[in-house]
Design a protein around this motif. Structure first.
Motif, PDB file in Angstrom:
ATOM      1  N   ASP A  42       0.822  -1.225   0.000  1.00 10.69           N
ATOM      2  CA  ASP A  42       0.000   0.000   0.000  1.00 10.69           C
ATOM      3  C   ASP A  42       0.854   1.274   0.000  1.00 10.69           C
ATOM      4  OD1 ASP A  42      -2.236  -1.598   0.006  1.00 10.69           O
ATOM      5  OD2 ASP A  42      -2.533  -1.498   2.179  1.00 10.69           O
ATOM      6  N   GLY A  43       1.922   1.272  -0.799  1.00 13.40           N
ATOM      7  CA  GLY A  43       2.707   2.487  -0.990  1.00 13.40           C
ATOM      8  C   GLY A  43       3.762   2.758   0.053  1.00 13.40           C
ATOM      9  N   ASP A  44       3.941   1.837   1.006  1.00 13.15           N
ATOM     10  CA  ASP A  44       4.942   2.041   2.051  1.00 13.15           C
ATOM     11  C   ASP A  44       5.874   0.838   2.160  1.00 13.15           C
ATOM     12  OD1 ASP A  44       4.996   4.513   3.403  1.00 13.15           O
ATOM     13  OD2 ASP A  44       3.069   4.071   4.375  1.00 13.15           O
ATOM     14  N   THR A  45       7.085   1.123   2.629  1.00 15.29           N
ATOM     15  CA  THR A  45       8.068   0.067   2.877  1.00 15.29           C
ATOM     16  C   THR A  45       8.031  -0.318   4.347  1.00 15.29           C
ATOM     17  OG1 THR A  45       9.471   0.894   1.101  1.00 15.29           O
ATOM     18  CG2 THR A  45      10.522  -0.513   2.740  1.00 15.29           C
ATOM     19  N   TYR A  46       8.003  -1.610   4.590  1.00 11.99           N
ATOM     20  CA  TYR A  46       7.949  -2.133   5.958  1.00 11.99           C
ATOM     21  C   TYR A  46       9.110  -3.103   6.171  1.00 11.99           C
ATOM     22  CZ  TYR A  46       3.108  -0.403   6.074  1.00 11.99           C
ATOM     23  OH  TYR A  46       1.985   0.377   6.039  1.00 11.99           O
ATOM     24  N   PRO A  47      10.126  -2.687   6.917  1.00  9.99           N
ATOM     25  CA  PRO A  47      11.250  -3.589   7.177  1.00  9.99           C
ATOM     26  C   PRO A  47      10.844  -4.817   8.018  1.00  9.99           C
ATOM     27  CG  PRO A  47      11.916  -1.309   7.530  1.00  9.99           C
ATOM     28  CD  PRO A  47      10.417  -1.309   7.373  1.00  9.99           C
ATOM     29  N   LEU A  48      11.408  -5.966   7.649  1.00 10.94           N
ATOM     30  CA  LEU A  48      11.173  -7.209   8.405  1.00 10.94           C
ATOM     31  C   LEU A  48      11.994  -7.162   9.692  1.00 10.94           C
ATOM     32  CD1 LEU A  48      10.117 -10.130   8.718  1.00 10.94           C
ATOM     33  CD2 LEU A  48      11.997 -10.871   7.238  1.00 10.94           C
ATOM     34  N   VAL A  49      11.305  -7.298  10.820  1.00 11.48           N
ATOM     35  CA  VAL A  49      11.962  -7.192  12.128  1.00 11.48           C
ATOM     36  C   VAL A  49      12.194  -8.571  12.745  1.00 11.48           C
ATOM     37  CG1 VAL A  49      11.768  -6.185  14.437  1.00 11.48           C
ATOM     38  CG2 VAL A  49      10.808  -4.967  12.473  1.00 11.48           C
ATOM     39  N   GLN A  50      11.193  -9.410  12.686  1.00 11.41           N
ATOM     40  CA  GLN A  50      11.289 -10.733  13.321  1.00 11.41           C
ATOM     41  C   GLN A  50      10.189 -11.619  12.795  1.00 11.41           C
ATOM     42  OE1 GLN A  50       8.590 -11.745  15.487  1.00 11.41           O
ATOM     43  NE2 GLN A  50       7.899  -9.939  16.578  1.00 11.41           N
ATOM     44  N   PHE A  51      10.318 -12.913  13.042  1.00 12.44           N
ATOM     45  CA  PHE A  51       9.159 -13.793  12.890  1.00 12.44           C
ATOM     46  C   PHE A  51       9.099 -14.714  14.093  1.00 12.44           C
ATOM     47  CE2 PHE A  51      10.800 -17.942  11.541  1.00 12.44           C
ATOM     48  CZ  PHE A  51      12.063 -17.634  11.044  1.00 12.44           C
ATOM     49  N   HIS A  52       7.889 -15.207  14.359  1.00 11.36           N
ATOM     50  CA  HIS A  52       7.678 -16.049  15.540  1.00 11.36           C
ATOM     51  C   HIS A  52       6.580 -17.065  15.233  1.00 11.36           C
ATOM     52  CE1 HIS A  52       4.863 -12.640  15.943  1.00 11.36           C
ATOM     53  NE2 HIS A  52       4.025 -13.602  16.295  1.00 11.36           N
ATOM     54  N   THR A  53       6.370 -17.949  16.181  1.00  7.29           N
ATOM     55  CA  THR A  53       5.485 -19.085  15.918  1.00  7.29           C
ATOM     56  C   THR A  53       4.313 -19.126  16.909  1.00  7.29           C
ATOM     57  OG1 THR A  53       6.856 -20.496  17.334  1.00  7.29           O
ATOM     58  CG2 THR A  53       7.373 -20.470  15.005  1.00  7.29           C
ATOM     59  N   HIS A  54       3.203 -19.671  16.426  1.00  7.21           N
ATOM     60  CA  HIS A  54       2.050 -19.955  17.288  1.00  7.21           C
ATOM     61  C   HIS A  54       1.670 -21.409  17.094  1.00  7.21           C
ATOM     62  CE1 HIS A  54       1.019 -15.726  18.317  1.00  7.21           C
ATOM     63  NE2 HIS A  54       1.555 -15.471  17.132  1.00  7.21           N
ATOM     64  N   THR A  55       1.413 -22.096  18.201  1.00  4.16           N
ATOM     65  CA  THR A  55       0.921 -23.484  18.132  1.00  4.16           C
ATOM     66  C   THR A  55      -0.313 -23.554  19.032  1.00  4.16           C
ATOM     67  OG1 THR A  55       2.577 -23.975  19.849  1.00  4.16           O
ATOM     68  CG2 THR A  55       3.095 -24.661  17.613  1.00  4.16           C
ATOM     69  N   HIS A  56      -1.528 -23.756  18.456  1.00  4.33           N
ATOM     70  CA  HIS A  56      -1.790 -24.003  17.051  1.00  4.33           C
ATOM     71  C   HIS A  56      -1.950 -22.686  16.303  1.00  4.33           C
ATOM     72  CE1 HIS A  56      -6.035 -22.982  17.757  1.00  4.33           C
ATOM     73  NE2 HIS A  56      -5.902 -23.611  18.883  1.00  4.33           N
ATOM     74  N   SER A  57      -2.546 -22.714  15.102  1.00  5.16           N
ATOM     75  CA  SER A  57      -2.682 -21.493  14.308  1.00  5.16           C
ATOM     76  C   SER A  57      -3.615 -20.508  14.997  1.00  5.16           C
ATOM     77  CB  SER A  57      -3.203 -21.817  12.908  1.00  5.16           C
ATOM     78  OG  SER A  57      -4.564 -22.206  12.946  1.00  5.16           O
ATOM     79  N   GLU A  58      -3.405 -19.214  14.731  1.00  6.10           N
ATOM     80  CA  GLU A  58      -4.308 -18.197  15.274  1.00  6.10           C
ATOM     81  C   GLU A  58      -5.461 -17.951  14.307  1.00  6.10           C
ATOM     82  OE1 GLU A  58      -1.738 -14.843  16.759  1.00  6.10           O
ATOM     83  OE2 GLU A  58      -2.574 -15.726  18.590  1.00  6.10           O
TER      84      GLU A  58
END
Ligand SMILES: [Zn+2]
Length: 260
Positions: A111-127
């Motif tokens: 949507d016209g903006d840059t978003y730097p990737l900071v982290q990723f994480h996990t959920h068990t089970h899916s949200e």
């Protein structure tokens, strides 16, 4: 008769006045410093909004996750532009999930903006759920635009199946205790390798799924899942336990669908 009516009216007015004052005089919520939240009975999702002042957005109208239902095909959407570089391995056990902090230099353009990737994480089970279907695991890739404070999270469902060679590289090093870390700057990988080959996705306006539940998130949930073995999913679940917030009401929001 006349007197009695007045008395009743006066009595009712006093009652209403007391009720109004009671609402206004309720104790203000405390500061969130040191407040512990979780997924259990008394600190769980049903209570987050009442735990402390900064968590009140958890009771807001555009919360996440949601059950992805009633989605609307939007021909104007395009594949998400992901410019991802490799990152070293930096694992953190937050006490709520297992998080991999990502080296600077990767971003998405949405949507016209840059978003730097900071982290990723996990959920068990899916949200999230896909037309009611839940998965044993979900990955959240968190991208933040520091100037606007807005966030884009890409969600990837993980279903039980073939072993995931990327997760296999992390599992022996997952820190077992809260605030535990593991760092190896030379063990590099790309977040792009976690993305399903099919670029179809669902997009909607929502929130962080953990306190303070800020309503600043553009969610992009990939339609197609990736796989991990039952043992791999169990390795994450053993450390983070159940950490999926229940589905939130969609309200008047629409969920756009992009066919990749
Ligand atoms: Zn998450």
């Amino acid at each position: 008769m006349h007197f009695s009516f007045k008395t009743t009216f006066l009595g009712l007015s006093v009652l209403l006045f007391i009720a109004a004052c009671k609402g206004k005089d309720e104790e203000p919520l405390p500061s969130c410093t040191g407040v512990i939240w979780g997924y259990e009975d008394t600190d769980g999702p049903d209570y987050w909004a009442e735990l402390c002042i900064d968590y009140t957005p958890c009771g807001g109208p555009v919360q996440s996750p949601v059950n992805l239902l009633g989605t609307i095909y939007d021909p104007t959407l395009t594949d998400i532009a992901q410019t991802y570089s490799a990152s070293g391995t930096h694992i953190l056990n937050t006490g709520h999930s297992l998080q991999l902090n990502y080296d600077a230099g990767s971003s998405v353009f949405v949507d016209g903006d840059t978003y730097p990737l900071v982290q990723f994480h996990t959920h068990t089970h899916s949200e999230h759920a896909l037309y009611g279907r839940e998965f044993p695991m979900e990955l959240h890739f968190v991208h933040k635009n520091a100037a606007t404070g807005k966030i884009v999270v890409i969600g990837v469902f993980v279903e039980e199946g073939a072993e995931n060679s990327l997760l296999a590289g992390f599992i022996p090093y997952l820190p077992a205790t809260k605030n535990g870390t593991y760092d190896d700057a030379t063990a590099t990988f790309s977040a792009l390798s976690f993305m399903p080959a099919d670029k179809s996705y669902f997009k909607y306006a929502g929130s962080l799924t953990t306190p303070p539940c800020s309503e600043v998130v553009t969610w992009v949930v990939m339609e197609h899942s990736i796989t991990a073995s039952a043992a791999q999913i169990a390795a994450f679940k053993m450390l983070e336990n159940e950490n999926a917030r229940p589905h939130q009401a969609l309200g008047g929001r629409t969920i756009q669908y992009h066919k990749g």
